[in-house]
Design an enzyme around this catalytic site. Structure first.
Site, PDB file in Angstrom:
ATOM      1  N   SER A 120      37.365  19.179  24.797  1.00  0.00           N
ATOM      2  CA  SER A 120      37.171  17.860  25.407  1.00  0.00           C
ATOM      3  C   SER A 120      37.673  17.852  26.856  1.00  0.00           C
ATOM      4  CB  SER A 120      37.906  16.803  24.575  1.00  0.00           C
ATOM      5  OG  SER A 120      37.765  15.544  25.159  1.00  0.00           O
ATOM      6  N   GLN A 121      38.807  18.490  27.063  1.00  0.00           N
ATOM      7  CA  GLN A 121      39.369  18.569  28.420  1.00  0.00           C
ATOM      8  C   GLN A 121      38.374  19.229  29.383  1.00  0.00           C
ATOM      9  OE1 GLN A 121      42.325  17.559  29.710  1.00  0.00           O
ATOM     10  NE2 GLN A 121      42.083  18.559  31.690  1.00  0.00           N
ATOM     11  N   ARG A 122      37.790  20.333  28.917  1.00  0.00           N
ATOM     12  CA  ARG A 122      36.838  21.078  29.762  1.00  0.00           C
ATOM     13  C   ARG A 122      35.596  20.224  30.029  1.00  0.00           C
ATOM     14  NH1 ARG A 122      37.306  25.676  26.906  1.00  0.00           N
ATOM     15  NH2 ARG A 122      35.465  25.289  25.667  1.00  0.00           N
ATOM     16  N   HIS A 133      36.623  10.927  18.236  1.00  0.00           N
ATOM     17  CA  HIS A 133      36.428  11.303  19.647  1.00  0.00           C
ATOM     18  C   HIS A 133      37.375  10.520  20.554  1.00  0.00           C
ATOM     19  CE1 HIS A 133      32.856  13.090  17.949  1.00  0.00           C
ATOM     20  NE2 HIS A 133      32.639  13.710  19.086  1.00  0.00           N
ATOM     21  N   PRO A 134      37.992  11.220  21.502  1.00  0.00           N
ATOM     22  CA  PRO A 134      38.830  10.511  22.473  1.00  0.00           C
ATOM     23  C   PRO A 134      37.940   9.738  23.455  1.00  0.00           C
ATOM     24  CG  PRO A 134      38.573  12.782  23.152  1.00  0.00           C
ATOM     25  CD  PRO A 134      37.862  12.655  21.817  1.00  0.00           C
ATOM     26  N   PHE A 181      32.884   4.689  22.496  1.00  0.00           N
ATOM     27  CA  PHE A 181      31.673   5.151  23.181  1.00  0.00           C
ATOM     28  C   PHE A 181      31.699   6.677  23.234  1.00  0.00           C
ATOM     29  CE2 PHE A 181      29.755   6.473  27.294  1.00  0.00           C
ATOM     30  CZ  PHE A 181      28.460   6.066  27.062  1.00  0.00           C
ATOM     31  N   VAL A 182      30.627   7.316  22.747  1.00  0.00           N
ATOM     32  CA  VAL A 182      30.550   8.778  22.763  1.00  0.00           C
ATOM     33  C   VAL A 182      29.307   9.211  23.543  1.00  0.00           C
ATOM     34  CG1 VAL A 182      30.289  10.873  21.354  1.00  0.00           C
ATOM     35  CG2 VAL A 182      31.817   9.039  20.583  1.00  0.00           C
TER      36      VAL A 182
HETATM   37  C1  2AL Z   1      33.686  13.173  24.595  1.00  0.00           C
HETATM   38  C2  2AL Z   1      34.438  14.368  24.563  1.00  0.00           C
HETATM   39  O1  2AL Z   1      35.610  14.471  24.167  1.00  0.00           O
HETATM   40  N1  2AL Z   1      33.616  15.343  25.040  1.00  0.00           N
HETATM   41  C3  2AL Z   1      32.430  14.800  25.341  1.00  0.00           C
HETATM   42  O2  2AL Z   1      31.454  15.411  25.798  1.00  0.00           O
HETATM   43  N2  2AL Z   1      32.481  13.457  25.065  1.00  0.00           N
HETATM   44  N3  2AL Z   1      34.200  11.967  24.213  1.00  0.00           N
HETATM   45  C4  2AL Z   1      33.450  10.830  24.184  1.00  0.00           C
HETATM   46  N4  2AL Z   1      34.096   9.701  23.828  1.00  0.00           N
HETATM   47  O3  2AL Z   1      32.261  10.836  24.480  1.00  0.00           O
END
Ligand code: 2AL
Length: 173
Positions: A84-86, A67-68, A119-120
Site C-alpha cells: 500500500s505504501q508503494r 483497505h487503508p 473508498f477504494v
Molecule cells: C489502496 C491501497 O492501499 N492501495 C491502493 O491501490 N488503494 N487503498 C484504497 N483505499 O484505495
C-alpha cells in the site's frame, strides 16, 4: 517465479508470499492454496477473484474495510503495508500539501458515511489530481453499483500485486 514454483509451495510459504494480494486478507490466500495445482498464473488470479465473488455482501464489505484510506491516518502513522505504501507513494499521495490532504480526508469521511466502507481505488492507475475527482464522482453513485465498482478496484490492485510477484508479462496475459 513460474507456476511450478507456486504449485510446490507449502501452505506457510504460499500465505507468506500471496497473503497480501488482497490487502490485509491473508485468509483468501489461505483458501486459494487448497485449490492448487494452478494451470497458469491467470488461473491462480481467477481463484482469488472467485473467492471474493462468492462471499456474501457482508464479507465483500469486510474486504473493502481492510483497505487503508488513501492518504489517511494509517499513512500519517507509518502503518501502511509495504504494498500500500508503494502504491500510494507512486500516485503522489505521500506528498500532498495540507489543503489536498484535508480535502481528501473530508471526501473519504463523506464516502464512508454514505456507504459504510472506505473508498477504494487502484492508486497505481491514478494520481494525486484524479483521486479526489474520482472520489467526488463515486460519492453520488447508487450503493449497489458502488459496491461492484469498489470490488473491481480491489481486483485491479490484486492483479497488479500478482503481476509484481510473478512477472508482469505472465500475470497480465
Ligand atoms: C489502496 C491501497 O492501499 N492501495 C491502493 O491501490 N488503494 N487503498 C484504497 N483505499 O484505495
Amino acid at each position: 517465479m513460474d507456476i511450478e514454483k507456486v504449485n510446490s509451495m507449502d501452505f506457510g510459504e504460499f500465505v507468506d508470499v500471496f497473503g497480501n494480494v488482497i490487502e490485509r486478507c491473508p485468509l483468501i490466500a489461505a483458501a486459494v492454496w487448497s485449490q492448487r495445482p494452478f494451470s497458469d498464473l491467470e488461473d491462480l488470479e481467477k481463484h482469488f477473484f472467485a473467492f471474493i465473488d462468492a462471499l456474501p455482501q457482508s464479507g465483500q464489505e469486510g474486504i473493502l474495510r481492510c483497505h487503508p484510506d488513501l492518504a489517511g491516518r494509517e499513512m500519517q502513522r507509518g502503518k501502511l503495508s509495504a504494498e500500500s505504501q508503494r502504491e500510494q507513494r507512486g500516485a503522489g499521495l505521500t506528498s500532498l500539501d495540507a489543503d489536498e490532504r484535508l480535502r481528501l480526508a473530508e471526501l473519504n469521511a463523506q464516502y464512508r458515511a454514505r456507504f459504510g466502507f472506505p473508498f477504494v481505488l487502484a492508486a497505481r492507475l491514478s494520481d494525486r489530481a484524479a483521486v479526489p475527482r474520482e472520489l467526488a464522482r463515486r460519492l453520488h453513485c447508487p450503493p449497489a453499483q458502488e459496491l461492484r465498482t469498489a470490488l473491481g478496484e480491489v481486483k485491479k490492485i490484486g492483479h497488479l500485486r500478482l503481476a509484481d510477484l510473478l512477472g508482469a508479462d505472465q500475470a497480465r496475459a
